[in-house]
Design a protein around this motif. Structure first.
Motif, PDB file in Angstrom:
ATOM      1  N   SER A  51      90.088  74.237  40.581  1.00 25.67           N
ATOM      2  CA  SER A  51      90.840  73.785  41.758  1.00 25.67           C
ATOM      3  C   SER A  51      92.160  74.519  41.924  1.00 25.67           C
ATOM      4  CB  SER A  51      91.088  72.276  41.681  1.00 25.67           C
ATOM      5  OG  SER A  51      91.871  71.966  40.531  1.00 25.67           O
ATOM      6  N   GLY A  52      92.767  74.978  40.830  1.00 26.84           N
ATOM      7  CA  GLY A  52      94.057  75.658  40.931  1.00 26.84           C
ATOM      8  C   GLY A  52      93.973  77.086  41.409  1.00 26.84           C
ATOM      9  N   ASP A  53      92.763  77.632  41.575  1.00 26.38           N
ATOM     10  CA  ASP A  53      92.610  79.036  41.949  1.00 26.38           C
ATOM     11  C   ASP A  53      92.170  79.223  43.395  1.00 26.38           C
ATOM     12  OD1 ASP A  53      93.392  79.888  39.465  1.00 26.38           O
ATOM     13  OD2 ASP A  53      91.373  80.011  38.664  1.00 26.38           O
ATOM     14  N   THR A  54      92.352  78.195  44.268  1.00 24.36           N
ATOM     15  CA  THR A  54      91.900  78.320  45.661  1.00 24.36           C
ATOM     16  C   THR A  54      92.745  79.398  46.404  1.00 24.36           C
ATOM     17  OG1 THR A  54      93.344  76.428  46.181  1.00 24.36           O
ATOM     18  CG2 THR A  54      91.026  75.926  45.732  1.00 24.36           C
ATOM     19  N   GLN A  55      93.855  80.191  45.856  1.00 25.59           N
ATOM     20  CA  GLN A  55      94.397  81.355  46.565  1.00 25.59           C
ATOM     21  C   GLN A  55      93.407  82.500  46.567  1.00 25.59           C
ATOM     22  OE1 GLN A  55      95.085  80.603  43.428  1.00 25.59           O
ATOM     23  NE2 GLN A  55      95.466  82.402  42.282  1.00 25.59           N
ATOM     24  N   LEU A  56      92.529  82.394  45.725  1.00 25.87           N
ATOM     25  CA  LEU A  56      91.560  83.483  45.432  1.00 25.87           C
ATOM     26  C   LEU A  56      90.424  83.601  46.450  1.00 25.87           C
ATOM     27  CD1 LEU A  56      91.182  83.313  41.541  1.00 25.87           C
ATOM     28  CD2 LEU A  56      92.368  85.039  42.868  1.00 25.87           C
ATOM     29  N   ILE A  57      90.296  82.610  47.371  1.00 20.28           N
ATOM     30  CA  ILE A  57      89.199  82.723  48.352  1.00 20.28           C
ATOM     31  C   ILE A  57      89.719  82.998  49.763  1.00 20.28           C
ATOM     32  CG2 ILE A  57      87.534  81.348  47.056  1.00 20.28           C
ATOM     33  CD1 ILE A  57      88.288  78.951  48.792  1.00 20.28           C
ATOM     34  N   LYS A  58      91.004  83.324  49.879  1.00 17.43           N
ATOM     35  CA  LYS A  58      91.538  83.635  51.214  1.00 17.43           C
ATOM     36  C   LYS A  58      90.912  84.904  51.768  1.00 17.43           C
ATOM     37  CE  LYS A  58      95.996  81.316  50.615  1.00 17.43           C
ATOM     38  NZ  LYS A  58      97.463  81.489  50.495  1.00 17.43           N
ATOM     39  N   LYS A  59      90.656  85.864  50.873  1.00 15.12           N
ATOM     40  CA  LYS A  59      90.024  87.116  51.288  1.00 15.12           C
ATOM     41  C   LYS A  59      88.797  87.343  50.411  1.00 15.12           C
ATOM     42  CE  LYS A  59      90.747  92.118  51.555  1.00 15.12           C
ATOM     43  NZ  LYS A  59      91.639  93.233  51.179  1.00 15.12           N
ATOM     44  N   ILE A  60      87.610  87.214  51.031  1.00 18.38           N
ATOM     45  CA  ILE A  60      86.364  87.381  50.287  1.00 18.38           C
ATOM     46  C   ILE A  60      86.192  88.855  49.914  1.00 18.38           C
ATOM     47  CG2 ILE A  60      83.855  87.176  50.396  1.00 18.38           C
ATOM     48  CD1 ILE A  60      85.323  84.531  50.165  1.00 18.38           C
ATOM     49  N   GLU A  61      85.952  89.125  48.597  1.00 18.31           N
ATOM     50  CA  GLU A  61      85.806  90.502  48.109  1.00 18.31           C
ATOM     51  C   GLU A  61      84.519  90.634  47.298  1.00 18.31           C
ATOM     52  OE1 GLU A  61      89.438  92.450  46.611  1.00 18.31           O
ATOM     53  OE2 GLU A  61      90.430  90.518  46.942  1.00 18.31           O
ATOM     54  N   PRO A  62      83.394  90.856  47.983  1.00 18.57           N
ATOM     55  CA  PRO A  62      82.115  90.939  47.265  1.00 18.57           C
ATOM     56  C   PRO A  62      81.910  92.248  46.501  1.00 18.57           C
ATOM     57  CG  PRO A  62      81.791  91.240  49.616  1.00 18.57           C
ATOM     58  CD  PRO A  62      83.219  90.890  49.439  1.00 18.57           C
ATOM     59  N   THR A  63      82.751  93.244  46.759  1.00 15.69           N
ATOM     60  CA  THR A  63      82.596  94.537  46.074  1.00 15.69           C
ATOM     61  C   THR A  63      83.894  94.894  45.360  1.00 15.69           C
ATOM     62  OG1 THR A  63      83.262  95.718  48.088  1.00 15.69           O
ATOM     63  CG2 THR A  63      80.888  95.411  47.702  1.00 15.69           C
ATOM     64  N   PRO A  64      83.797  95.667  44.260  1.00 15.02           N
ATOM     65  CA  PRO A  64      85.016  96.050  43.521  1.00 15.02           C
ATOM     66  C   PRO A  64      85.870  97.014  44.331  1.00 15.02           C
ATOM     67  CG  PRO A  64      83.078  97.146  42.612  1.00 15.02           C
ATOM     68  CD  PRO A  64      82.570  96.158  43.606  1.00 15.02           C
ATOM     69  N   PRO A  65      87.131  97.219  43.951  1.00 14.32           N
ATOM     70  CA  PRO A  65      88.010  98.141  44.683  1.00 14.32           C
ATOM     71  C   PRO A  65      87.431  99.548  44.712  1.00 14.32           C
ATOM     72  CG  PRO A  65      89.259  96.826  43.108  1.00 14.32           C
ATOM     73  CD  PRO A  65      87.823  96.562  42.828  1.00 14.32           C
ATOM     74  N   LYS A  66      87.703 100.250  45.805  1.00  9.05           N
ATOM     75  CA  LYS A  66      87.235 101.635  45.932  1.00  9.05           C
ATOM     76  C   LYS A  66      88.048 102.543  45.011  1.00  9.05           C
ATOM     77  CE  LYS A  66      85.443 101.331  50.655  1.00  9.05           C
ATOM     78  NZ  LYS A  66      85.525 101.869  52.038  1.00  9.05           N
ATOM     79  N   SER A  67      87.352 103.520  44.460  1.00 10.31           N
ATOM     80  CA  SER A  67      87.982 104.417  43.495  1.00 10.31           C
ATOM     81  C   SER A  67      89.100 105.234  44.127  1.00 10.31           C
ATOM     82  CB  SER A  67      86.933 105.362  42.898  1.00 10.31           C
ATOM     83  OG  SER A  67      87.529 106.266  42.004  1.00 10.31           O
ATOM     84  N   GLU A  68      90.198 105.386  43.386  1.00 12.31           N
ATOM     85  CA  GLU A  68      91.304 106.254  43.783  1.00 12.31           C
ATOM     86  C   GLU A  68      91.521 107.225  42.635  1.00 12.31           C
ATOM     87  OE1 GLU A  68      94.517 103.565  44.248  1.00 12.31           O
ATOM     88  OE2 GLU A  68      93.486 102.325  45.741  1.00 12.31           O
ATOM     89  N   SER A  69      91.015 108.444  42.776  1.00  8.64           N
ATOM     90  CA  SER A  69      91.095 109.385  41.656  1.00  8.64           C
ATOM     91  C   SER A  69      91.140 110.815  42.159  1.00  8.64           C
ATOM     92  CB  SER A  69      89.894 109.203  40.718  1.00  8.64           C
ATOM     93  OG  SER A  69      88.684 109.452  41.420  1.00  8.64           O
ATOM     94  N   ALA A  70      91.601 111.694  41.289  1.00  9.92           N
ATOM     95  CA  ALA A  70      91.670 113.129  41.597  1.00  9.92           C
ATOM     96  C   ALA A  70      90.761 113.876  40.632  1.00  9.92           C
ATOM     97  CB  ALA A  70      93.103 113.622  41.462  1.00  9.92           C
TER      98      ALA A  70
END
Length: 643
Positions: A118-137
């Motif tokens: 119940s204390g983690d309901t900030q976590l569903i404001k933005k649904i993120e079904p996929t991991p972050p996109k890679s940022e690399s060189a």
């Protein structure tokens, strides 16, 4: 109509579904519960639920939180409409984990789980079904490996130099345990590295069992260090890298302004999330082959894979420290995973370090300016002896050593005579000894031991009255509280170690004196008498092997049969031969049985047991009353029947 329970739903699961549950939540069968009701109670307990949700990535966790916000019972369709179509597969996985359970065609949560998330309901404001996109060189693997092998070479040399240094200048463990700030700075100065790097090197040696605090609280190398130094370079590196990979200690905490009381080698460095975050960081690095991922991307990726509140407070810092340590270890080079790191993580037998590192050499080149150059890594014995009476001035592809009055004095303090130093340098140098260096060695050797220090708290003794008068008049020695006892003996108000250190700092050349009045030389390579006690390792539970899984399922099914069956309203009776024959049959089948068993007073009771074997006139079986393995004497078994 009663609400279906988790226990009822678990009873309906197939053996394969139970295997999947136990693989992902091994704490449920550690130890194996007596029956499904006990299993359900454990699965719905707060500690077990917290362990389970911490295996979830952000997307799975968002789906679970969404379920917790719906009225029970709820349908898959309701969850999908509140999240996305990708949630259907996630729901099935949450069911397999018993974080959701079926109520006909609808779903429910274990009661306590709703409170936990119940204390983690900030976590569903933005649904993120996929991991972050890679940022690399992109980066060439050859450049990565070149940087990594240089780090590996440095790391092995740092450990060797530090423990050789601590053999000579033994730090004393502080009262709270661990390495004091002053000694950490001395170690960093000796190695020519930053204090955070020196702390990491000290921790590597500690968790690898190469150094301990002995009975007198000296921090001192162990005999394991001598064994370690004799190994091939790749084996040495693998030993310390494996210790780092599995330790729950966090070297990055040392020296932070908000954690001033946390010291290297101290007791306060364990963090329960360390191993998890370290492994997730390595996974992210491995997913970016031939690329240098940005730090912010790695931090975001790890937080997506491990979003839970227990680790959030230092997750970003832990990732940053892990990346820094990967560079020092050579697991990465220039911020990208190295081929050595890849092979190490995947457990390959040969990593390629021995072939990539230059072979150790057995000579030095002494220069006319009082320095010696080692053009490559020195063999351990020469490196150890040389560091006793020479200071390292610079490092790189080669190492530059400088001979000074204090370094020669240090060699003399540790048992080397001036003649031995001459002989050693003449033997290992491909160039002749310059005359100024010869004079320096002879001059220091002549002065060495002229002034002696003993235990009173301590005393100073010298035949040179002018030298004694100079010492008594020296204002820099005021903290010693010196008092003239006679013409050649002065009493000091502090312990012998501090007296000697203060005199040396003031430019004098004292040596310790024993009870018999003879000069004492410190042993050249002291070692701890106590065995190393590596720190505890806090790690995640290991998935059970197939044999354990099968045994757990068998015990649970048997427990269910026993729970469901009613106790006999009669005492089973059979002849001795019939009893033994039936017992052998039931042991072979592995089924639960009920036996009549007489105690020492002759009173017969019915016992529910799982037969295991028959040995030395006894039935070895698990007693359902105590849940322990118990021997039952065959002579006291009055009869047997299936449960």
């Amino acid at each position: 109509m009663s609400t279906p329970s988790l226990a009822e739903e678990l009873r309906q699961r197939s053996e394969e579904e139970l295997r999947t549950l136990f693989k992902t939540r091994p704490d449920l069968i550690t130890p194996v519960p007596a029956d499904i009701s006990s299993l359900a109670a454990r699965a719905a307990s707060s500690p077990s639920l917290i362990r389970a949700i911490e295996t979830l990535d952000l997307w799975h966790y968002q789906v679970l939180i969404t379920c917790a916000n719906l009225d029970e019972p709820f349908s898959k369709k309701e969850v999908i409409s509140a999240t996305s179509n990708q949630a259907e597969e996630v729901i099935d996985e949450l069911i397999s984990l018993a974080l959701l359970y079926r109520d006909g065609k609808k779903l429910r949560l274990p009661r306590i789980l709703r409170d936990i998330v119940s204390g983690d309901t900030q976590l569903i404001k933005k649904i993120e079904p996929t991991p972050p996109k890679s940022e690399s060189a992109p980066i060439a693997q050859s450049d990565v490996d070149r940087a990594a092998i240089a780090s590996i070479s440095d790391l092995l040399r740092w450990i060797e130099e530090l423990l050789n240094f601590w053999s000579e200048e033994r730090p004393i463990s502080i009262q709270s345990g661990g390495l004091g700030v002053r000694d950490l700075k001395k170690a960093a100065d000796h190695l020519g590295v930053a204090e955070n790097c020196a702390a990491f090197i000290a921790e590597l040696a500690y968790i690898s069992g190469l150094v301990v605090a002995d009975g007198r609280y000296h921090i001192i190398p162990t005999v394991n260090f001598d064994l370690w130094i004799a190994k091939e370079q790749e084996d040495r590196w693998r030993d310390v890298a494996q210790s780092w990979l599995r330790t729950s200690r966090v070297a990055g905490l040392i020296g932070r302004s908000e954690s001033r009381n946390i010291s290297a080698l101290g007791p306060d460095l364990d963090r329960s999330t360390a191993i998890k975050i370290r492994k997730l960081t390595l996974e992210t690095l491995r997913s970016s082959l031939n690329h240098m991922p940005s730090i912010s991307f790695i931090q975001k990726s790890v937080k997506w894979k491990y979003p839970h509140h227990r680790g959030v407070s230092i997750t970003e810092d832990l990732v940053l420290w892990t990346l820094r340590e990967c560079e020092w270890l050579g697991i990465t080079g220039s911020g990208a995973i190295s081929s050595y790191g890849q092979k190490f993580i995947t457990g390959e037998k040969s990593i390629g370090i021995n072939e990539a590192l230059p072979k150790p050499i057995d000579y030095i080149l002494i220069q006319g300016d009082g320095t010696a150059i080692a053009t490559g890594p020195l063999v351990p014995e020469i490196s150890r002896q040389l560091s006793t009476f020479a200071d390292i001035e610079s490092r790189g592809a080669g190492t530059v050593y400088r001979f000074t009055e204090s370094s020669i004095r240090r060699g003399l303090d540790h048992g080397h005579s001036g003649e031995e130093i001459h002989t050693f340098l003449s033997k290992v140098s491909k160039t002749s000894l310059p005359q100024p260096l010869q004079y320096l060695i002879d001059d220091v050797a002549r002065k060495h031991g002229k002034l002696r220090v003993g235990v009173a708290l301590s005393y100073l003794k010298c035949d040179d009255t002018q030298l004694m008068e100079s010492i008594l008049a020296d204002s820099s020695l005021a903290n010693l509280s010196l008092r003239n006892l006679s013409g050649n003996v002065v009493i000091s108000g502090v312990e012998i170690e501090e007296t000697i250190e203060t005199l040396r700092a003031a430019g004098y050349f004292p040596v310790a004196e024993g009870k018999e009045g003879a000069a004492l030389s410190m042993p050249s390579q002291p070692r701890a008498k106590a065995r190393p006690k590596p720190p505890r390792i806090t790690s995640e539970m290991i998935a059970p092997n197939p044999e354990v899984l099968e045994a757990a399922i068998r015990v649970l099914r048997t427990g269910e049969k026993v729970t469901a069956s009613k106790p006999l309203d009669y005492l089973p009776q059979s002849s001795s031969n019939e009893t033994i024959s039936l017992l052998h049959e039931y042991v072979e089948k592995g089924v639960a049985i009920q036996i009549g068993y007489a105690d020492i007073n002759g009173t017969v009771t019915i016992r529910f047991v799982d037969p295991i074997s028959i040995s030395h006139g006894s039935l070895i079986a698990r007693d359902h009353t105590t849940n322990g393995v118990t021997p039952f004497k065959l002579a006291r078994i009055t009869g047997v029947t299936t449960a």
